[in-house]
Motif scaffolding. Structure first.
Motif, PDB file in Angstrom:
ATOM      1  N   LYS A 129       0.836  -1.208   0.000  1.00  0.00           N
ATOM      2  CA  LYS A 129       0.000   0.000   0.000  1.00  0.00           C
ATOM      3  C   LYS A 129       0.870   1.257   0.000  1.00  0.00           C
ATOM      4  O   LYS A 129       0.585   2.230  -0.703  1.00  0.00           O
ATOM      5  CB  LYS A 129      -0.927   0.011   1.224  1.00  0.00           C
ATOM      6  CG  LYS A 129      -2.152  -0.883   1.078  1.00  0.00           C
ATOM      7  CD  LYS A 129      -2.983  -0.918   2.351  1.00  0.00           C
ATOM      8  CE  LYS A 129      -3.636   0.405   2.644  1.00  0.00           C
ATOM      9  NZ  LYS A 129      -4.474   0.347   3.865  1.00  0.00           N
ATOM     10  N   LEU A 132       2.149   1.827  -3.432  1.00  0.00           N
ATOM     11  CA  LEU A 132       1.102   2.341  -4.326  1.00  0.00           C
ATOM     12  C   LEU A 132       0.859   3.827  -4.117  1.00  0.00           C
ATOM     13  O   LEU A 132       0.540   4.556  -5.057  1.00  0.00           O
ATOM     14  CB  LEU A 132      -0.205   1.565  -4.111  1.00  0.00           C
ATOM     15  CG  LEU A 132      -0.225   0.097  -4.537  1.00  0.00           C
ATOM     16  CD1 LEU A 132      -1.576  -0.521  -4.227  1.00  0.00           C
ATOM     17  CD2 LEU A 132       0.088  -0.045  -6.022  1.00  0.00           C
ATOM     18  N   GLU A 133       0.984   4.275  -2.887  1.00  0.00           N
ATOM     19  CA  GLU A 133       0.706   5.680  -2.558  1.00  0.00           C
ATOM     20  C   GLU A 133       1.888   6.594  -2.847  1.00  0.00           C
ATOM     21  O   GLU A 133       1.729   7.813  -2.828  1.00  0.00           O
ATOM     22  CB  GLU A 133       0.310   5.798  -1.083  1.00  0.00           C
ATOM     23  CG  GLU A 133      -1.030   5.149  -0.757  1.00  0.00           C
ATOM     24  CD  GLU A 133      -1.274   4.971   0.737  1.00  0.00           C
ATOM     25  OE1 GLU A 133      -2.284   4.372   1.095  1.00  0.00           O
ATOM     26  OE2 GLU A 133      -0.423   5.434   1.538  1.00  0.00           O
ATOM     27  N   ALA A 137       2.184   5.437  -7.487  1.00  0.00           N
ATOM     28  CA  ALA A 137       1.071   6.338  -7.847  1.00  0.00           C
ATOM     29  C   ALA A 137       1.179   6.812  -9.288  1.00  0.00           C
ATOM     30  O   ALA A 137       0.173   7.131  -9.923  1.00  0.00           O
ATOM     31  CB  ALA A 137       1.056   7.541  -6.901  1.00  0.00           C
ATOM     32  N   SER A 140      -1.020   4.899 -11.724  1.00  0.00           N
ATOM     33  CA  SER A 140      -2.439   4.732 -11.379  1.00  0.00           C
ATOM     34  C   SER A 140      -3.369   5.027 -12.540  1.00  0.00           C
ATOM     35  O   SER A 140      -4.530   4.619 -12.522  1.00  0.00           O
ATOM     36  CB  SER A 140      -2.802   5.629 -10.189  1.00  0.00           C
ATOM     37  OG  SER A 140      -2.603   6.987 -10.528  1.00  0.00           O
ATOM     38  N   TYR A 149      -4.609  -1.849  -7.701  1.00  0.00           N
ATOM     39  CA  TYR A 149      -4.783  -0.837  -6.657  1.00  0.00           C
ATOM     40  C   TYR A 149      -5.890  -1.245  -5.679  1.00  0.00           C
ATOM     41  O   TYR A 149      -6.005  -0.678  -4.597  1.00  0.00           O
ATOM     42  CB  TYR A 149      -5.076   0.532  -7.287  1.00  0.00           C
ATOM     43  CG  TYR A 149      -3.840   1.156  -7.892  1.00  0.00           C
ATOM     44  CD1 TYR A 149      -3.439   0.812  -9.181  1.00  0.00           C
ATOM     45  CD2 TYR A 149      -3.059   2.054  -7.179  1.00  0.00           C
ATOM     46  CE1 TYR A 149      -2.299   1.349  -9.743  1.00  0.00           C
ATOM     47  CE2 TYR A 149      -1.902   2.596  -7.735  1.00  0.00           C
ATOM     48  CZ  TYR A 149      -1.529   2.237  -9.020  1.00  0.00           C
ATOM     49  OH  TYR A 149      -0.395   2.775  -9.561  1.00  0.00           O
ATOM     50  N   LEU A 614      -1.456  11.929  -4.922  1.00  0.00           N
ATOM     51  CA  LEU A 614      -2.672  11.307  -5.437  1.00  0.00           C
ATOM     52  C   LEU A 614      -3.627  12.390  -5.914  1.00  0.00           C
ATOM     53  O   LEU A 614      -3.694  13.482  -5.336  1.00  0.00           O
ATOM     54  CB  LEU A 614      -3.342  10.475  -4.345  1.00  0.00           C
ATOM     55  CG  LEU A 614      -2.525   9.294  -3.799  1.00  0.00           C
ATOM     56  CD1 LEU A 614      -3.269   8.624  -2.662  1.00  0.00           C
ATOM     57  CD2 LEU A 614      -2.211   8.295  -4.885  1.00  0.00           C
ATOM     58  N   LYS A 618      -8.318   8.302  -7.954  1.00  0.00           N
ATOM     59  CA  LYS A 618      -7.325   7.558  -7.170  1.00  0.00           C
ATOM     60  C   LYS A 618      -7.230   8.105  -5.751  1.00  0.00           C
ATOM     61  O   LYS A 618      -7.130   7.353  -4.779  1.00  0.00           O
ATOM     62  CB  LYS A 618      -5.958   7.661  -7.876  1.00  0.00           C
ATOM     63  CG  LYS A 618      -4.875   6.828  -7.216  1.00  0.00           C
ATOM     64  CD  LYS A 618      -5.116   5.345  -7.476  1.00  0.00           C
ATOM     65  CE  LYS A 618      -4.054   4.486  -6.850  1.00  0.00           C
ATOM     66  NZ  LYS A 618      -4.081   4.394  -5.426  1.00  0.00           N
ATOM     67  N   THR A 622      -8.454   5.782  -2.612  1.00  0.00           N
ATOM     68  CA  THR A 622      -7.341   5.353  -1.759  1.00  0.00           C
ATOM     69  C   THR A 622      -7.501   5.865  -0.334  1.00  0.00           C
ATOM     70  O   THR A 622      -7.322   5.128   0.637  1.00  0.00           O
ATOM     71  CB  THR A 622      -5.999   5.850  -2.337  1.00  0.00           C
ATOM     72  OG1 THR A 622      -5.853   5.362  -3.668  1.00  0.00           O
ATOM     73  CG2 THR A 622      -4.821   5.364  -1.493  1.00  0.00           C
TER      74      THR A 622
END
Length: 665
Positions: A129, A132-133, A137, A140, A149, A614, A618, A622
């Motif tokens: 996670k 991903l952030e 990102a 995305s 995601y 972000l 997204k 998120t």
């Protein structure tokens, strides 16, 4: 020159290193010889560095860590031996790194005997996670990676159809092969000459520009796909219509010869014409001998079809959203306002958009029902110009939908807040444009019309339109359309009568404006205020008929017919109609169903995410994902649009967006 001399030996070595790398053997010899002749010092060529000699062991360690699922060891070696410039700028490296994170996140699920250790699994998912952030990102907006995601939020990915491939041995083997090939090339490339490395890294300053262009590309692709769908449908309908038209022309020629057209023949034409909008069984059940059937069917066919298989967007945590809109920093507020607007503007018309709007309204997103001093609507008065602009854009998007206008109209202070912003903002700002757009759409509602007239907005609009050439096309169009909507009310006409000369002067100047889109609203306003006898007298005194006849000579057919109606109104001697004079006593709202989301709502975005930030959907899914609470809700029944002849000036309130896309159709 002194700087060159200080670094001359190192610079010469950089040149020789590159020539050796590119295998310019003869050139290297000539270069070395000339350096000696000129007395230039050349450092001795360095041997193979210990770092390069370690390439094979490092590759082996990385592959062992991959096979054993040793996440920390793997990424520690990865960060030490893989250049950041490669990871950040090479799409293949970014893609590989993304799938490596997926591999380690799901490793325990694939290799544990029995149930995996809960704490370790949560740690791996948490690490995924975090990736991903941050670094992840940037991907995305790429369709290939979007399903992943959602991976951290899926309780049991093994049984989920979207992740079925992840748990097959072939997927892991393929990823390992790609990793091995990448390491062989990259670790060998550590011998890359420093001159080439400097050249590559010099392009880092373009990263933000590339990210900005990427964001614009994603948005453009989205708009292109939408337009392509519409184009394909229009093209199909066009070819169908051409075929049907040819047959109908033949039928007309046949009727001239005295041949009869049978209801059965008409029925076959209708089945073809409306095959996409209705079942044939329905077509066969209609009485085609009745007059008016064609126009009724055509209007029904032109109504937007219900989108099939359009998924509902995920529910959001509106409490957290509203809290951050009020207490967050200005950049976060702006990103949230942008993302919430995009949910409305990019959703498909129909159930998807209706669900988004109903969720906003039922959760009182804009605090229209709140009595707290600190609420979301107060963002209109933010010190940040970007926050004010994005708040105005969101309100304008709400106001583009009939139910959104109903919701906004329930706040007793919003209209006054918008009027204050209209007079405080710069006339060339996007904030000003969007506030004006929202007010123009508000003018479809009688109660808000009355309030705007009472607040003297007509006087303000006349002042603004005095210098129409300095206004943008959007501002000009919506200003004139707002003025017309207010002039349709008897109180609005009376306000105009108080400044009849100024209003007539402004409207007569606008008749000749190069922006032809405003003509229907200028004509409608003129026709409306000329119902007042004192305004007619003022118009005659200033030679209005001669001015109008000048435009008849050079106008198009529709414009000419409308001006003829205005001249007829100008020369009328009828007193003010009592029923018109008392229209303000009617309290019932009779707003028509004007739901048009203009592309201008998303134009010229000033806010762009930095690397790792972000934005858009997204950001919402998120950080603000909520519990699924979608419930079907019957849409409020609105009055159908009243169609009038296009020969006459407008006599019903409209918005420019609606008039462009629907009214003239």
């Amino acid at each position: 020159m002194g700087d060159v001399l200080a670094y001359e030996a190192e610079l010469l070595e950089l040149v020789r290193e590159y020539l050796n790398f590119a295998e310019f053997e003869e050139t290297v010899k000539v270069f070395t010889k000339e350096c000696k002749i000129k007395g230039k010092t050349l450092p001795k060529p360095a041997g193979v560095s210990s770092r390069d000699s370690q390439a094979l062991p490092v590759q082996k360690d990385l592959l062992i860590a991959f096979d054993n699922g040793e996440q920390k060891v793997f990424f520690q070696l990865w960060e030490e031996h893989i250049s950041p410039s490669v990871c950040d700028n090479d799409p293949a490296a970014q893609k590989l790194e993304f799938y490596l994170h997926v591999h380690f996140a799901t490793y325990l699920l694939k290799h544990s005997v029995g149930k995996p250790d809960k704490a370790e699994l949560e740690e791996r998912i948490s690490h995924f996670k975090a990736y991903l952030e941050t670094k992840g990102a940037a991907l995305s907006q790429t369709t290939e990676f979007l399903p992943f995601y959602a991976l951290p939020f899926v309780p049991n990915p093994i049984v989920h159809p979207s992740f079925k491939e992840l748990f097959q041995d072939s997927w892991t083997l393929d990823l390992r092969t790609r990793l091995e090939q990448f390491l062989s090339l990259t670790l060998k490339a550590r011998q890359t000459p420093r001159l080439l490395t400097l050249f590559k890294e010099n392009g880092q300053y373009n990263k933000e520009m590339l990210q900005h262009l990427h964001q614009q590309l994603v948005e453009s692709e989205h708009r292109t796909m939408t337009c392509l769908k519409r184009f394909n449908k229009m093209q199909t309908d066009y070819h169908n219509l051409i075929g049907v038209t040819a047959e109908l022309v033949d039928s007309l020629e046949a009727t001239v010869s005295g041949k009869m057209i049978t209801p059965e023949y008409l029925q076959s034409i209708y089945v073809r014409l409306f095959s996409n909008q209705m079942r044939q069984s329905v077509a066969h059940s209609i009485d085609f001998t009745r007059p008016g059937t064609a126009s009724t069917m055509l209007r029904a066919s032109l109504a937007p079809a219900k989108m099939q298989d359009v998924p509902l967007l995920p529910s959001l945590d509106y409490e957290k959203l509203k809290k951050d809109l009020i207490t967050g920093n200005d950049r976060l507020k702006a990103f949230l306002l942008q993302a919430l607007r995009w949910r409305l503007t990019t959703s498909y018309p129909g159930e998807q958009r209706d669900t988004v709007l109903q969720a906003y309204i039922s959760n009182d997103l804009l605090d229209c029902h709140s009595n707290c001093q600190r609420n979301v609507l107060q963002l209109l008065h933010s010190k940040s110009e970007v926050v004010r602009q994005y708040m105005a854009r969101l309100i304008n998007a709400f106001a583009s939908l009939a139910e959104g206008r109903v919701y906004l109209s329930q706040n007793p202070t919003l209209l006054q807040m918008l009027e204050e912003r209209l007079k405080a903002e710069d006339k060339d700002s996007l904030t000003w444009e969007n506030v004006l757009g929202a007010l123009q759409k508000f003018s479809l509602r009688r109660a808000l019309q009355s309030a705007m007239i009472k607040d003297g907005l007509i006087f303000w609009l006349v002042d603004v339109l005095t210098d129409a050439d300095c206004l943008s096309d959007y501002t000009l169009e919506y200003s004139v359309a707002l003025l017309m909507n207010l002039c349709l009310r008897s109180e609005g006409k009376k306000m105009c009568a108080r400044i009849a000369n100024r209003v007539l002067k402004v409207l007569s100047d606008l008749l000749g404006h190069e922006n032809q889109e405003i003509q229907p609203y200028v004509n409608g306003a003129l026709y409306s205020i000329l119902a007042i006898p004192s305004v007619r007298e003022e118009a005659r005194a200033m030679g209005m008929e001669e001015i109008l006849r000048c435009f008849i000579k050079e106008g198009n057919a529709e414009m000419i017919r409308q001006i003829e109606f205005i001249i007829k109104q100008l020369n009328s001697d009828e007193p003010l109609n009592d029923s018109i004079a008392s229209d303000d006593e009617e309290e019932e709202e009779d707003e028509e169903d004007h739901d048009i989301m203009e592309s201008d709502l998303d134009k010229d975005e000033v806010l762009q995410p930095q690397l790792g930030e972000l934005a858009g959907e997204k950001l919402l899914t998120t950080e603000y994902l909520g519990i699924m609470t979608h419930t079907p809700k019957t849409k409020k029944k609105l009055f159908p649009s009243v169609h009038q002849s296009i020969d006459e000036p407008l006599q019903r309130p409209v918005t420019p967006g609606y008039h462009r896309t629907v009214y003239l159709m």
